[in-house]
Design a protein around this motif. Structure first.
Motif, PDB file in Angstrom:
ATOM      1  N   CYS A 114       0.823  -1.216   0.000  1.00 29.31           N
ATOM      2  CA  CYS A 114       0.000   0.000   0.000  1.00 29.31           C
ATOM      3  C   CYS A 114       0.860   1.271   0.000  1.00 29.31           C
ATOM      4  CB  CYS A 114      -0.909   0.039   1.229  1.00 29.31           C
ATOM      5  SG  CYS A 114      -2.244  -1.136   1.150  1.00 29.31           S
ATOM      6  N   ILE A 115       1.918   1.266   0.784  1.00 28.34           N
ATOM      7  CA  ILE A 115       2.777   2.455   0.841  1.00 28.34           C
ATOM      8  C   ILE A 115       3.353   2.741  -0.538  1.00 28.34           C
ATOM      9  CG2 ILE A 115       4.910   3.406   1.802  1.00 28.34           C
ATOM     10  CD1 ILE A 115       4.403   1.738   4.315  1.00 28.34           C
ATOM     11  N   LEU A 116       3.840   1.697  -1.195  1.00 22.15           N
ATOM     12  CA  LEU A 116       4.410   1.880  -2.530  1.00 22.15           C
ATOM     13  C   LEU A 116       3.339   2.367  -3.512  1.00 22.15           C
ATOM     14  CD1 LEU A 116       6.720  -1.274  -2.781  1.00 22.15           C
ATOM     15  CD2 LEU A 116       7.391   1.065  -2.246  1.00 22.15           C
ATOM     16  N   SER A 117       2.125   1.820  -3.397  1.00 27.51           N
ATOM     17  CA  SER A 117       1.044   2.242  -4.303  1.00 27.51           C
ATOM     18  C   SER A 117       0.704   3.711  -4.112  1.00 27.51           C
ATOM     19  CB  SER A 117      -0.217   1.414  -4.066  1.00 27.51           C
ATOM     20  OG  SER A 117       0.065   0.066  -4.185  1.00 27.51           O
ATOM     21  N   ILE A 118       0.640   4.138  -2.841  1.00 22.38           N
ATOM     22  CA  ILE A 118       0.321   5.545  -2.571  1.00 22.38           C
ATOM     23  C   ILE A 118       1.384   6.439  -3.186  1.00 22.38           C
ATOM     24  CG2 ILE A 118       0.181   7.295  -0.738  1.00 22.38           C
ATOM     25  CD1 ILE A 118      -1.070   5.115   1.059  1.00 22.38           C
ATOM     26  N   LEU A 119       2.641   6.043  -3.008  1.00 19.97           N
ATOM     27  CA  LEU A 119       3.732   6.879  -3.505  1.00 19.97           C
ATOM     28  C   LEU A 119       3.853   6.842  -5.028  1.00 19.97           C
ATOM     29  CD1 LEU A 119       6.439   6.236  -0.787  1.00 19.97           C
ATOM     30  CD2 LEU A 119       5.193   8.355  -1.209  1.00 19.97           C
ATOM     31  N   SER A 120       3.316   5.799  -5.648  1.00 25.32           N
ATOM     32  CA  SER A 120       3.406   5.735  -7.113  1.00 25.32           C
ATOM     33  C   SER A 120       2.496   6.781  -7.748  1.00 25.32           C
ATOM     34  CB  SER A 120       3.044   4.342  -7.607  1.00 25.32           C
ATOM     35  OG  SER A 120       1.655   4.148  -7.491  1.00 25.32           O
ATOM     36  N   LYS A 121       1.461   7.217  -7.009  1.00 29.06           N
ATOM     37  CA  LYS A 121       0.567   8.243  -7.555  1.00 29.06           C
ATOM     38  C   LYS A 121       1.140   9.632  -7.320  1.00 29.06           C
ATOM     39  CE  LYS A 121      -3.601   5.541  -7.433  1.00 29.06           C
ATOM     40  NZ  LYS A 121      -3.322   4.536  -6.369  1.00 29.06           N
ATOM     41  N   ASN A 122       1.484   9.909  -6.069  1.00 26.04           N
ATOM     42  CA  ASN A 122       2.032  11.231  -5.735  1.00 26.04           C
ATOM     43  C   ASN A 122       3.180  11.088  -4.758  1.00 26.04           C
ATOM     44  OD1 ASN A 122       0.203  13.104  -7.023  1.00 26.04           O
ATOM     45  ND2 ASN A 122      -1.341  12.335  -5.576  1.00 26.04           N
ATOM     46  N   ASP A 123       4.157  11.961  -4.879  1.00 25.38           N
ATOM     47  CA  ASP A 123       5.155  12.039  -3.822  1.00 25.38           C
ATOM     48  C   ASP A 123       4.443  12.581  -2.587  1.00 25.38           C
ATOM     49  OD1 ASP A 123       6.725  11.369  -5.855  1.00 25.38           O
ATOM     50  OD2 ASP A 123       7.920  13.217  -5.891  1.00 25.38           O
ATOM     51  N   SER A 124       4.697  11.990  -1.440  1.00 27.31           N
ATOM     52  CA  SER A 124       3.984  12.452  -0.247  1.00 27.31           C
ATOM     53  C   SER A 124       4.899  12.507   0.955  1.00 27.31           C
ATOM     54  CB  SER A 124       2.836  11.508   0.119  1.00 27.31           C
ATOM     55  OG  SER A 124       2.313  10.876  -0.998  1.00 27.31           O
ATOM     56  N   TYR A 125       4.496  13.274   1.955  1.00 27.38           N
ATOM     57  CA  TYR A 125       5.234  13.241   3.206  1.00 27.38           C
ATOM     58  C   TYR A 125       4.479  12.365   4.189  1.00 27.38           C
ATOM     59  CZ  TYR A 125       2.963  16.630   6.448  1.00 27.38           C
ATOM     60  OH  TYR A 125       2.156  17.266   7.332  1.00 27.38           O
TER      61      TYR A 125
ATOM     62  N   GLY B 270       5.069  25.061   9.001  1.00 22.97           N
ATOM     63  CA  GLY B 270       5.973  24.547  10.007  1.00 22.97           C
ATOM     64  C   GLY B 270       7.316  24.181   9.436  1.00 22.97           C
ATOM     65  N   PRO B 271       7.952  23.195  10.039  1.00 23.71           N
ATOM     66  CA  PRO B 271       9.311  22.840   9.618  1.00 23.71           C
ATOM     67  C   PRO B 271       9.300  22.183   8.243  1.00 23.71           C
ATOM     68  CG  PRO B 271       8.475  21.257  11.208  1.00 23.71           C
ATOM     69  CD  PRO B 271       7.444  22.321  11.097  1.00 23.71           C
ATOM     70  N   PRO B 272      10.452  22.103   7.586  1.00 27.32           N
ATOM     71  CA  PRO B 272      10.533  21.428   6.296  1.00 27.32           C
ATOM     72  C   PRO B 272      10.051  19.987   6.410  1.00 27.32           C
ATOM     73  CG  PRO B 272      12.633  22.467   6.845  1.00 27.32           C
ATOM     74  CD  PRO B 272      11.753  22.611   8.033  1.00 27.32           C
ATOM     75  N   ARG B 273       9.447  19.508   5.333  1.00 27.16           N
ATOM     76  CA  ARG B 273       8.906  18.151   5.378  1.00 27.16           C
ATOM     77  C   ARG B 273       9.695  17.227   4.466  1.00 27.16           C
ATOM     78  NH1 ARG B 273       2.552  19.802   4.715  1.00 27.16           N
ATOM     79  NH2 ARG B 273       2.199  20.348   6.905  1.00 27.16           N
ATOM     80  N   LYS B 274       9.689  15.970   4.893  1.00 26.37           N
ATOM     81  CA  LYS B 274      10.402  14.947   4.138  1.00 26.37           C
ATOM     82  C   LYS B 274       9.436  14.359   3.125  1.00 26.37           C
ATOM     83  CE  LYS B 274      13.606  11.713   6.344  1.00 26.37           C
ATOM     84  NZ  LYS B 274      13.689  10.865   7.539  1.00 26.37           N
ATOM     85  N   TYR B 275       9.649  14.642   1.853  1.00 22.67           N
ATOM     86  CA  TYR B 275       8.777  14.080   0.822  1.00 22.67           C
ATOM     87  C   TYR B 275       9.398  12.828   0.234  1.00 22.67           C
ATOM     88  CZ  TYR B 275       5.063  17.480   0.575  1.00 22.67           C
ATOM     89  OH  TYR B 275       3.955  18.217   0.863  1.00 22.67           O
ATOM     90  N   TYR B 276       8.634  11.740   0.320  1.00 21.41           N
ATOM     91  CA  TYR B 276       9.131  10.473  -0.221  1.00 21.41           C
ATOM     92  C   TYR B 276       8.655  10.291  -1.647  1.00 21.41           C
ATOM     93  CZ  TYR B 276      10.519   8.926   4.423  1.00 21.41           C
ATOM     94  OH  TYR B 276      11.132   8.803   5.640  1.00 21.41           O
ATOM     95  N   SER B 277       9.497   9.646  -2.468  1.00 17.78           N
ATOM     96  CA  SER B 277       9.053   9.271  -3.807  1.00 17.78           C
ATOM     97  C   SER B 277       9.641   7.911  -4.157  1.00 17.78           C
ATOM     98  CB  SER B 277       9.484  10.325  -4.822  1.00 17.78           C
ATOM     99  OG  SER B 277      10.869  10.515  -4.744  1.00 17.78           O
TER     100      SER B 277
END
Lengths: 200, 109
Positions: B18-29, B72-79
């Motif tokens: 599921c995590i990989l599927s979510i990230l395949s659509k959009n880069d997210s934090y 707020g603080p900078p966010r870590k965006y995963y892709s």
């Protein structure tokens, strides 16, 4: 009236009640020990701290300034107990040697910052071998005055021996198993010492 | 054999998928991913996600970048990385195979 402590979480400063601080500290230590053998330990902890900061920020701001124990308990409920966060290092990505015993006692030499006089070298070595650091201190002083090499050796040891920074490292230094209950106990001891020292 | 344990085991593999599927659509934090997983009741506690993200990143499936945030603080965006995409394709295939297998077994039983 309650005393508050100010903490830096993920780059933000929060004022937090003393009892809530204690609870949070125990929680973070438990997480740390849960992932003790994980390569990405520091990163996981940083991410979790950043999330806690985000949740705290949602709490404060609307006239409320101090994080209290209910807030901390709510955050812990949201994030979950360490044992609910899944296993430590999974073997799917990295083949590690199987555990021989469920709790291996790691022993390592560290410098002991809590009982130090100069750099914590003597107290650290004494904690590792379980003897009185005073003996070692006398030997070092004699070696320095008598032969002049004591200082040199001391400085080298100071450089090469890492300082025991985390609770887990302090347990390793004393040769105690790094288990959740030991960590919890050590954190409480440390907190009580801290309180005693504050009462001067 | 207890049911909670069986459920947790089942969910674990699917959660990575599921995590990989979510990230395949959009880069997210992380918080975006948490919200999606919570909506679909895939996770109960948020803490489950962080070790998984770090491990997937260390396995070369994900990468991240820091992005400024207005709140707020900078966010870590995963892709997803190249490797992550091909990993996901294989999981897609195996998910379908599993589904069909379970269906056919249930029908014939």
């Amino acid at each position: 009236m309650k005393k508050t402590v100010s903490v830096n979480l993920g780059g933000f400063v929060f004022n937090i009640d003393e009892d809530a601080y204690k609870e949070l500290q125990v929680y973070l230590s438990l997480i740390e020990s849960h992932f003790a053998h994980d390569h990405g330990r520091q990163e996981i902890i940083d991410d979790i701290e950043a999330r806690i900061a985000e949740l705290f920020r949602a709490k404060t701001g609307t006239g409320k300034q101090v994080i209290n124990i209910e807030d901390v308990q709510e955050v812990i409920k949201t994030l979950g107990k360490p044992e609910e966060m899944g296993e430590g290092e999974s073997s799917e990505y990295e083949q590690e040697e199987p555990y021989t015993a469920s709790y291996r006692t790691y022993r390592r030499i560290y410098r002991d910052p809590d009982n130090r006089i100069i750099g914590g070298v003597c107290s650290g070595l004494a904690a590792y071998w379980h003897f009185d650091p005073l003996i070692l201190r006398i030997i070092f002083i004699v070696a320095f005055l008598g032969f002049g090499v004591g200082l040199f050796i001391y400085l080298i040891l100071w450089i090469v021996i890492p300082e025991a920074k985390t609770v887990a490292q302090k347990l390793e230094m004393r040769g105690e198993p790094v288990t959740a209950s030991n960590i919890g106990k050590a954190v409480r001891d440390e907190f009580n010492n801290f309180r005693k020292n504050m009462k001067f | 054999m207890n049911v909670e344990n069986a459920k947790a085991q089942m969910r674990k593999g699917v959660l990575e998928y599921c995590i990989l599927s979510i990230l395949s659509k959009n880069d997210s934090y992380a918080t975006d991913i948490i919200n999606k997983l919570k909506e679909s009741k895939m996770i109960v506690v948020e803490g489950t996600l962080y070790p998984l993200l770090t491990r997937q990143k260390n396995a070369g499936l994900l990468s991240y970048r820091w992005e400024e945030s207005t709140q707020g603080p900078p966010r870590k965006y995963y892709s997803l990385t190249e490797k992550g995409h091909s990993f996901l394709q294989e999981l897609d295939q195996s998910w379908q195979d599993l589904q069909e297998a379970v269906e056919s077994i249930k029908k014939s039983a």
